[in-house]
Design a protein around this motif. Structure first.
Motif, mmCIF file in Angstrom:
data_model
loop_
_atom_site.group_PDB
_atom_site.id
_atom_site.type_symbol
_atom_site.label_atom_id
_atom_site.label_comp_id
_atom_site.label_asym_id
_atom_site.label_seq_id
_atom_site.Cartn_x
_atom_site.Cartn_y
_atom_site.Cartn_z
ATOM 1 N N ILE A 102 0.811 -1.209 0.000
ATOM 2 C CA ILE A 102 0.000 0.000 0.000
ATOM 3 C C ILE A 102 0.848 1.263 0.000
ATOM 4 N N GLY A 103 2.188 1.160 0.111
ATOM 5 C CA GLY A 103 3.049 2.323 0.071
ATOM 6 C C GLY A 103 3.184 2.877 -1.340
ATOM 7 N N ILE A 104 3.657 4.122 -1.422
ATOM 8 C CA ILE A 104 3.784 4.761 -2.740
ATOM 9 C C ILE A 104 4.781 4.009 -3.612
ATOM 10 N N LEU A 105 5.906 3.568 -3.025
ATOM 11 C CA LEU A 105 6.889 2.815 -3.814
ATOM 12 C C LEU A 105 6.313 1.497 -4.300
ATOM 13 N N ALA A 106 5.546 0.809 -3.456
ATOM 14 C CA ALA A 106 4.936 -0.457 -3.874
ATOM 15 C C ALA A 106 3.919 -0.222 -4.987
ATOM 16 N N LEU A 107 3.109 0.846 -4.877
ATOM 17 C CA LEU A 107 2.142 1.142 -5.935
ATOM 18 C C LEU A 107 2.853 1.533 -7.228
ATOM 19 N N LEU A 108 3.972 2.240 -7.121
ATOM 20 C CA LEU A 108 4.732 2.595 -8.316
ATOM 21 C C LEU A 108 5.278 1.356 -9.024
ATOM 22 N N ASP A 109 5.811 0.412 -8.269
ATOM 23 C CA ASP A 109 6.299 -0.844 -8.867
ATOM 24 C C ASP A 109 5.153 -1.634 -9.474
ATOM 25 N N THR A 126 -2.203 7.255 -14.886
ATOM 26 C CA THR A 126 -2.798 6.079 -14.229
ATOM 27 C C THR A 126 -2.156 5.834 -12.881
ATOM 28 N N PHE A 127 -0.844 6.106 -12.768
ATOM 29 C CA PHE A 127 -0.182 5.971 -11.473
ATOM 30 C C PHE A 127 -0.759 6.974 -10.464
ATOM 31 N N LEU A 128 -1.003 8.207 -10.899
ATOM 32 C CA LEU A 128 -1.580 9.206 -10.003
ATOM 33 C C LEU A 128 -3.000 8.812 -9.591
ATOM 34 N N GLN A 129 -3.758 8.241 -10.523
ATOM 35 C CA GLN A 129 -5.099 7.784 -10.185
ATOM 36 C C GLN A 129 -5.065 6.673 -9.149
ATOM 37 N N LYS A 130 -4.087 5.761 -9.283
ATOM 38 C CA LYS A 130 -3.968 4.676 -8.295
ATOM 39 C C LYS A 130 -3.598 5.251 -6.933
ATOM 40 N N LEU A 131 -2.710 6.252 -6.887
ATOM 41 C CA LEU A 131 -2.373 6.884 -5.617
ATOM 42 C C LEU A 131 -3.598 7.535 -4.985
ATOM 43 N N ASP A 132 -4.415 8.218 -5.804
ATOM 44 C CA ASP A 132 -5.600 8.878 -5.272
ATOM 45 C C ASP A 132 -6.585 7.873 -4.708
ATOM 46 N N TYR A 149 -1.094 12.960 2.710
ATOM 47 C CA TYR A 149 -1.143 12.881 1.241
ATOM 48 C C TYR A 149 -2.248 13.806 0.739
ATOM 49 N N GLU A 150 -1.934 14.572 -0.318
ATOM 50 C CA GLU A 150 -2.901 15.482 -0.900
ATOM 51 C C GLU A 150 -2.745 15.496 -2.417
ATOM 52 N N SER A 151 -3.886 15.625 -3.132
ATOM 53 C CA SER A 151 -3.896 15.832 -4.583
ATOM 54 C C SER A 151 -5.223 16.476 -4.956
ATOM 55 N N ARG A 152 -5.347 16.907 -6.213
ATOM 56 C CA ARG A 152 -6.568 17.596 -6.645
ATOM 57 C C ARG A 152 -7.763 16.658 -6.724
ATOM 58 N N ASN A 153 -7.500 15.365 -6.762
ATOM 59 C CA ASN A 153 -8.589 14.399 -6.816
ATOM 60 C C ASN A 153 -9.071 13.978 -5.434
ATOM 61 N N CYS A 154 -8.415 14.448 -4.383
ATOM 62 C CA CYS A 154 -8.879 14.150 -3.030
ATOM 63 C C CYS A 154 -9.955 15.170 -2.652
ATOM 64 N N LYS A 155 -10.902 14.717 -1.876
ATOM 65 C CA LYS A 155 -12.015 15.597 -1.495
ATOM 66 C C LYS A 155 -11.530 16.780 -0.677
ATOM 67 N N LYS A 156 -10.540 16.566 0.184
ATOM 68 C CA LYS A 156 -10.104 17.621 1.091
ATOM 69 C C LYS A 156 -9.333 18.726 0.381
ATOM 70 N N THR A 157 -8.818 18.454 -0.816
ATOM 71 C CA THR A 157 -8.011 19.474 -1.522
ATOM 72 C C THR A 157 -8.512 19.716 -2.949
ATOM 73 N N GLN A 158 -9.790 19.437 -3.214
ATOM 74 C CA GLN A 158 -10.281 19.632 -4.583
ATOM 75 C C GLN A 158 -10.244 21.096 -4.996
ATOM 76 N N SER A 159 -10.419 22.008 -4.041
ATOM 77 C CA SER A 159 -10.476 23.436 -4.366
ATOM 78 C C SER A 159 -9.132 24.152 -4.201
ATOM 79 N N ASP A 200 -1.593 17.321 -12.249
ATOM 80 C CA ASP A 200 -0.687 16.204 -12.548
ATOM 81 C C ASP A 200 0.370 16.048 -11.470
ATOM 82 N N ALA A 201 0.016 16.339 -10.224
ATOM 83 C CA ALA A 201 0.977 16.251 -9.126
ATOM 84 C C ALA A 201 0.262 15.820 -7.858
#
Length: 1541
Positions: free
Chosen positions: A855-862, A875-881, A890-900, A907-908
């Protein structure tokens, strides 16, 4: 004479002797002129007539075939033989003593030799000079000639090989004593001492009871044993004959002598120092005197009271008595003549320093300083480790040397006695002092600002505090350069003195000075360690490794002009003295993407700019380079070429010199520079688009000149490199397909090749440096590690490299938290100490977010990199989200807490690190993590002839093709970081926290907000709080009690209670308040260091008192012992003197008596010797007469025997001639009679024919004859056929019967017989089923192989082939075993004997042959021993005799090592009685399995392979000893003999 040919040897012709029919004669094939015969009495003895001496009959000895026997013609009862080893030596058996073998010596024919029956290795002979003397050669020493004394047979005489005039003999009473007659004094009998063979003994002629000997070491010294005291050995001194020497019975290594000048003085030579002469004092026998070898005028003596004290009289001051201190042997003591109560000594370390004890204060030791004679030094009685002195310039200032730091000089301030001053050894212009109010605070005056007072913070020793002169209420924290030296010093001394491995962790942001701090540590290690050629070489290599790695691994960034773009961990290895002897460098994740692209204002790695700026024009020309930076696409994009603070030209020459110091060869340096130039040239290669015929996109290389120059540097083919850059080979299901790369893919392949070249070259450099600096010898080492790894980075655009770097910093911060904050607070709680918890931020949640499995970022990247289908950075960013959106950090634009949150790009993603928030762009994450390089590029690099490329690209080797996917960059870095954490946790950590003062890279400028931010996220505030609230000292109860137990009377010398109670008792006795310490469960905690210093001072005073008490008791005991020894010495001295004089008088009388006895005994011995010699001569004369007479008799008898033999041979020849004439006459008569009978028969037959023709010619016409003849022929044929039909034989194919045919139809009968046999065979075969046909095929195969080739074949023809003789089909164990090996179908199974290849021993095994393999099974446990596939059997060998042995030859393996069967070699079995069936079935099974029949070899001599060596297997039909069932197998060397009955 009847002749025949010998069946065994065709070239030998046999004949029957006409005179003696039982004697068989033959001609020897080797010597045709020698006629052999078999003795009728002893068939195993072969007789022959000697061609040279016909009257000599020879025979072959049956016991020793190489021994030829004959009958002596002179003495028939003497049997002669020729020695096989020496043909010119003739052997014979003595008729009188059959056990003695005689021979004639080839060198001296008049000397007769014989073999001694008692000692076979002893050769005897009759001396030609003295016939009654029997001589022999000593087997051990061939040059020593032995003889038997004729008078005393039990005495053995010999001549000494070294001294021919000395005759030796063995003493009959003591066989181990060797006697001889002395050539100089014939009346002196010598002997060899059995205990010491090099010692020669003799009987003194003057004193017979005195035994004399010659000393083996000094031949001119004569030794003797004292008759009164056997344990004393006397000798005469060769230099001084009037001096009598003796060996001391108490000390055998001590040689005593009587002094000729003073007879009452006994002298001796010291065994340890031969140049020192010892003597016993006649007045005090227990005092030993000697003369000093170095100073002859100094007389030494051993103190009788204290034997370990050596006394001497000083030659300069006779009234001063010197002695060697027994405690310190290198310390010389003396009594001062002026002040007897002052004891003087010479300092062993500084001979020019004279030490003395102060008479007023015995506990103070005084000395004169050798450098400043006006300065008087002394040792402080309270602190023995502190050396005091009075300052000559300021008498009121007392100086001392600091015991901890010898280079620090302490003094007491005259104005303020409570202030202790010292000079700082690092900065001499800084004056240090101890604050009287707070002893734990060290004060100093800042040299730059005298009004600023500096101090060391007691809570945080690594922080230096000072008071600001402008604002006294402001306390500043300064980090001078000496702080790093202090930390390095503490780590170095802990490693050296306490044997603890250390590591120094340097952390901080990028540009905070981590690399410079590591250089300071390396310089410190180089300065404080020892000196020496090897040590200096290692130091220089360690120091020079830094600039080399910086050139290839550092680059300019916007934050730092010399930023480390790789992680480095160096283990410096030290020996037991603390000197560096080697090291190991580990590198982590080089930022290789910087090779192809850099940000604005940044540079690539330093080496590119250094090469272009500092290389000579000739070198640049050879590398196909120019000095213009703008000419290279990899360097001109960022627009930054020169850095004001960096001199690239000078650094290049420093790097060349550093690589030379490290040990790089010149060709290796050139190879590295060629690769650097290749990368620059590859960056200039461009590609143009082209369209292919099939509609796909391709590309062409636009700069062929660059490609040719690259190929010239790499030494490869331009066609190969061009194809690898523009095409890609794809392998699908074993088929290889080449596809063209479009322009974008070609540029990607070019950049990937450049990055791979640089990254692998950097790893090779690190490995090459490790090979040079590693420890060369296997010794026990101590390690100090220095970690200099990239700092926390936050750029405007953060990618995969920044993500990996910040992950590593998170792990380092986690270690800091675990070891400094968490563990210390847990220890207080564990020990039960009252503690208010200090809160801190634990970044373990961030580490888990990055590295946790699955479930870690490195494991998801592999996972995304390895997932089939369409994958991309999005697709990697979507899997992280989808997986990490709920995580707090963890924060990204696809997370509910940081959509705005518009500051966060789509792409980050953003991580909340311990040092702050970082936004990572996912673009390039997958490509950088995959880190793939096309196989075509790897193979093209491997095919180059460059020195390094085959090492850098091993996967390009076509013979080592691997379809395994390489590990991703993220997983590799995760494993490396995990190993690094384990390594750091195994050592004692030391921290250097580098704080960046500003972001502008300016000196002397402090941005408080930036510094405050770093102090907070590094956890320094929490660390200070824990240190201030905690305790400065802690120790286990048992260790504390053991050290301080003498401070309380209740605990000294032993404490019987609990250790914790004893510790409390000590603290209460010292009057320490309860708030100054805390009592834990297992440890005592002390808050103030001053408390511990006071206890150490009390302990020193107490130890001084105890030492004085012990000294007082010992001195009293020493005086008592001195008195008792002096009294006892006077008694022993007088008794020894009287005994010595009495013994001397007795020895003189005894010596005279011995001389008289020796002369008398010598005269009697010589008289007896003359008598014995006369008797021996008479005996030898009689032996010579007898020998001559017996020889005459033997020759006379031989002549008579020769005459009789000639007469017998003549009669035999006459009889043979007569009988031959009679036989020829009878043969002629018989031949005539046979001719007459044949003539009569022919005449009678012709007469009958004429008579019949005359009688019947008138009754028939002319043409009737042929018709009648034809009729008769047809009638006869019909009659024959009808008769044949009625008399046909049996339909059995093996029936040999056939009706007899007339002569006319004999040919037809043969043809009919063949036809009938074929017909009945066909009828017989038509009745067979498939199994029967196969059995018949086996029989036919056996016939083809063995008929007329193997003796036992006829007996096997009538036996049916059953195959499974072991009934395995019903065996459950076999069913289980066959299921495992897939050998269910049994062809043959029987118990056989397996022959051991090494010694020929036989072991019973179960032999099973299936349609796939031959199985060798343990008949008891049914365990499989060997399984031989049928495809590996290429030959079967047998002998033509009656034995049942069969050899299976195994094919050799084609591989280098081979399999186990080819290593074992061929197999030998004894299959009784079905060996014919075994071979026939094996022949057919191997033929069916391999489509090729094996070779069957039948021969009496075969070759086999046993464990890699060829062995000759020889079969013998006749044997004397047969083992087992008529078979014996033995092996000697490379020959295996098989004997068959």
């Amino acid at each position: 004479m009847e002749l025949s040919i010998c069946p065994d040897s065709p070239d030998v012709e046999l004949s029957i002797c006409p005179v003696s029919p039982d004697v068989e004669l033959c001609t020897c094939p080797d010597s045709p002129d020698v006629e052999l015969s078999i003795c009728p009495v002893s068939p195993d003895v072969e007789l022959s007539i000697c061609p040279i001496s016909p009257d000599m009959e020879l025979s072959i000895c049956p016991v020793s075939p190489n021994m030829e026997l004959s009958i002596c013609p002179d003495s028939p009862d003497v049997e002669l033989s020729i020695c096989p080893d020496s043909p010119d030596v003739e052997l014979s058996t003595c008729p009188d003593r059959p056990d003695v073998e005689l021979s004639t010596c080839p060198d001296s024919p008049d000397v007769e030799l014989s073999i001694c029956p008692i000692s076979p290795d002893m050769e005897l002979s009759i001396c030609p000079v003295s016939p009654n003397m029997e001589l022999s050669i000593c087997p051990d020493s061939p040059d020593v000639e032995l003889s038997i004394c004729p008078v005393s047979p039990d005495v053995e005489l010999c001549t000494c090989p070294d001294s021919p005039d000395v005759e030796l003999s063995i003493c009959p009473v003591s066989p181990d004593v060797e006697l001889s007659i002395c050539p100089i004094s014939p009346d002196m009998e010598l002997s060899i001492c059995p205990v010491s063979p090099n010692m020669e003994l003799s009987i003194c002629p003057d004193s017979p009871d005195v035994e004399l000997s010659i000393c083996p070491d000094s031949p001119d010294v004569e030794l003797s044993t004292c008759p009164d005291r056997p344990d004393v050995e006397l000798s005469t001194c060769p230099d001084s004959p009037d001096v009598e020497l003796s060996i001391c019975p108490i000390s055998p290594d001590m040689e005593l002598s009587i002094c000729p000048v003073s007879p009452n003085m006994e002298l001796s030579i010291c065994p340890d120092s031969p140049d020192v002469e010892l003597s016993i004092c006649p007045v005090s026998p227990d005092v030993e005197l000697c003369t000093c070898p170095d100073s002859p005028d100094v007389e030494l003596s051993i103190c009788p009271v204290s034997p370990d004290v050596e006394l001497s009289i000083c030659p300069i001051s006779p009234d001063v008595e010197l002695s060697i201190c027994p405690v310190s042997p290198n310390m010389e003591l003396s009594i001062c003549p002026d002040s007897p109560d002052v004891e003087l000594s010479i300092c062993p370390d500084s001979p020019d320093v004279e030490l003395s004890t102060c008479p007023d204060r015995p506990d103070v030791e005084l000395s004169t300083c050798p450098d400043s004679p006006d300065v008087e030094l002394s040792t402080c009685p309270d602190r023995p480790d502190v050396e005091l002195s009075t300052c000559p310039d300021s008498p009121d200032v007392e100086l001392s040397i600091c015991p901890v730091s010898p280079d620090v000089e302490l003094s007491t301030c005259p104005d303020r006695p409570d202030v202790e001053l010292s000079i700082c050894p690092v900065s001499p212009d800084v004056e240090l002092s101890i604050c009287p109010d707070r002893p734990d605070v060290e004060l100093s005056i800042c040299p730059d600002s005298p009004d600023a007072e500096l101090s060391i913070c007691p809570d945080s020793p690594d922080a230096e505090l000072c008071t600001c002169p402008d604002s006294p209420e402001v306390e500043l924290n300064i980090c001078p350069s000496t702080l790093i030296y202090a930390i390095a010093d503490d780590a170095y001394r802990s490693m050296r003195d306490r044997n603890l491995d250390q590591c120094i962790i340097i952390s901080g942001e990028s540009g905070s000075g981590k690399t410079e701090a590591s250089k300071v540590i390396m310089q410190y290690v180089a300065e404080v360690s020892g000196k020496g050629q090897d040590i200096d070489r290692v130091k220089e290599q360690l120091l020079q490794s830094n600039p080399v790695l910086e050139a290839f691994g550092n680059a300019k960034t916007t934050r730092n002009d010399n930023s480390s773009r790789f992680g480095k961990y160096m283990d410096i290895e030290f020996d037991f003295k603390g000197d560096p002897i080697g090291g190991v460098i580990t590198n982590y994740l080089l930022e290789k993407s910087r090779v192809a692209a850099q940000g604005p204002g940044e540079r690539s790695f330093h080496i590119f700019y250094q090469l272009l700026s500092g290389a000579e024009p000739a070198l640049l020309e050879s590398l196909k380079l120019t000095s213009d930076h703008n000419s290279y696409e990899f360097l001109n994009k960022s627009g930054c070429f020169n850095v004001p603070a960096i001199n690239d030209s000078e650094n290049f020459h420093s790097i060349r010199n550093g690589m030379k110091v490290i040990g790089f060869q010149e060709k290796e340096v050139m190879g590295v520079l060629q690769l650097v130039a290749t990368i620059l040239k590859l960056g200039n290669i461009t590609f143009h688009h082209k369209g292919n015929d099939d509609g796909t996109d391709g590309c062409d290389i636009g700069s062929t000149q660059e490609v040719s120059e690259v190929c010239e540097l790499l030494e490869c083919s331009a066609q190969t490199l061009s194809a690898a850059l523009t095409q890609r080979t794809v392998e699908v299901r074993g088929d290889k397909v080449k596809t063209d790369l479009n322009t974008g893919d070609a540029f990607y392949a070019r950049d990937a090749l450049c990055k791979a070249l640089y990254s692998r070259m950097f790893s090779w450099l690190v490995q090459r440096i490790n090979d040079s600096i590693k420890v060369k010898k296997k010794v026990k080492t101590k390690v100090m590690g220095v970690l200099d790894i990239y700092g926390f980075e936050v750029f405007q655009h953060n990618s995969f490299e920044q993500f990996i770097i910040n992950y590593c910093n998170e792990k380092l911060q986690q270690i800091f938290i675990e070891l400094t904050l968490k563990e210390e607070q847990e220890e207080y709680i564990k020990e039960g100490i009252e503690w208010i918890n200090v809160d801190y931020f634990n970044n373990a949640v961030i580490c888990d977010l990055i590295e946790k499995n699955n479930i870690g970022i490195l494991a998801l990247l592999d996972e995304e990199c390895l997932r089939p289908g369409t994958v991309s950075d999005k697709t990697f960013l979507q899997k992280l989200d989808s997986r990490c959106s709920e995580h707090l950090h963890y924060e990204s634009r696809n997370c509910k807490k940081t959509q705005s949150d518009k500051s966060l790009p789509h792409d980050a993603f953003r991580l909340k690190h311990y040092a702050g928030n970082v936004v990572y762009k996912v673009e390039g994450f997958l490509d950088k993590n995959n880190d793939l390089l096309f196989r075509d590029l790897s193979q093209s690099m491997y095919s180059c002839s460059n020195l390094l490329l085959k090492t850098l690209f091993p996967e390009g080797n076509p013979s080592q093709k691997s379809l395994k996917r390489p590990a991703t960059a993220g997983s590799q870095f995760k494993i490396s970081v995990t190993e690094l954490m384990k390594n750091l946790l195994s050592k004692n950590p030391n921290y250097i926290r580098c704080v960046k003062p500003n972001d502008d890279k300016k000196a002397g400028a402090f941005d408080l907000s930036i510094v405050r931010h770093q102090v907070r996220y590094l956890g320094l505030m929490e660390n200070v709080r824990v240190r201030r609230a905690g305790y400065a000292f802690r120790q286990n109860y048992d260790a504390f009690l053991y050290r301080y137990k003498m401070l309380a009377s209740e605990t000294w010398p032993r404490w019987a209670g609990l250790n914790s109670k004893g510790v409390e008792t000590i603290l209460q006795t010292q009057g320490i308040q309860g708030e100054e310490y805390a009592v834990g469960k297992t440890k005592i905690f002390i808050r103030n260091p001053k408390t511990l210093f006071d206890m150490e001072e009390c302990r020193r005073e107490r130890m001084h008192y105890l030492a004085t008490l012990i000294q007082k008791i010992w001195k009293g005991w020493r005086q008592k012992v001195l008195y008792r020894r002096m009294k006892r010495s006077q008694i022993v001295l007088s008794a020894n003197w009287r005994a010595f004089w009495a013994k001397k008088c007795y020895r003189r009388k005894k010596r005279s008596a011995l001389i008289i006895q020796c002369y008398s005994r010598g005269w009697k011995a010589r008289r007896l010797l003359r008598k014995l010699k006369h008797e021996r001569r008479r005996l030898l004369a009689s032996i010579v007469i007898q020998k001559t007479f017996k020889g005459w008799q033997a020759r006379r008898l031989l002549a008579k025997l020769k005459h009789e033999r000639k007469c017998l041979l003549s009669s035999i020849v006459i009889q043979k001639t007569y009988r031959g004439w009679q036989a020829r006459k009878l043969l002629a008569k018989l031949k005539h009679e046979k001719r007459v009978l044949w003539s009569v028969t022919v005449i009678h037959k012709f007469f009958l024919g004429w008579k019949v023709r005359k009688e019947y010619s008138a009754k028939f016409r002319k043409i009737a004859g042929p018709k009648i003849a034809r009729f008769f022929k047809i009638a006869l044929k019909k009659q024959y056929l009808l008769k044949l039909r009625d008399n046909l034989p049996s339909k059995s194919p093996i029936s040999p019967d056939w009706p007899k045919a007339p002569t006319r139809f004999k040919q037809s009968s043969e043809e009919l017989k063949k036809i009938f046999h074929k017909w009945r065979c066909a009828k017989y075969r038509s009745r067979f089923d498939e199994a029967a046909r196969y059995r018949m095929k086996e029989k036919v195969t056996a016939s083809n192989i063995f008929k007329d080739r193997k003796e036992i074949y006829p007996s096997s023809v009538g036996e049916a082939f059953r195959g499974d003789y072991a009934a395995l089909q019903q065996n459950q164990k076999w069913k289980k075993l066959s299921g495992q090996t897939a050998d269910q179908q049994i062809v043959f199974a029987e118990m056989v004997m397996k022959i051991n290849r090494a010694n020929g021993k036989m072991v019973q095994m179960l032999f099973v042959m299936s349609t796939q393999a031959i199985l060798i099974i343990d008949n008891k446990t049914m365990a499989l021993k060997y399984r031989i596939p049928l495809g590996q059997i290429h030959r079967i060998s047998l002998s033509p005799y009656q034995d049942k042995l069969v050899i299976f030859h195994i094919q050799k393996s084609g591989s280098e090592n081979g399999d186990i069967l080819s290593k074992k070699g061929d197999f030998i079995f004894s299959c009784d009685p079905h060996v014919i069936e075994l071979v026939a079935k094996a022949y057919l099974v191997v033929q069916n399995h391999t489509k090729k029949p094996p070779e069957v070899q039948i021969s009496p001599q075969l070759l086999a392979e046993f464990k890699g060596s060829s062995v000759e297997v020889a079969f013998s039909k006749d044997a004397q000893s047969i083992q087992g069932a008529g078979l014996k197998v033995t092996r000697k060397g490379n020959r295996l003999d098989v004997f068959n009955a």
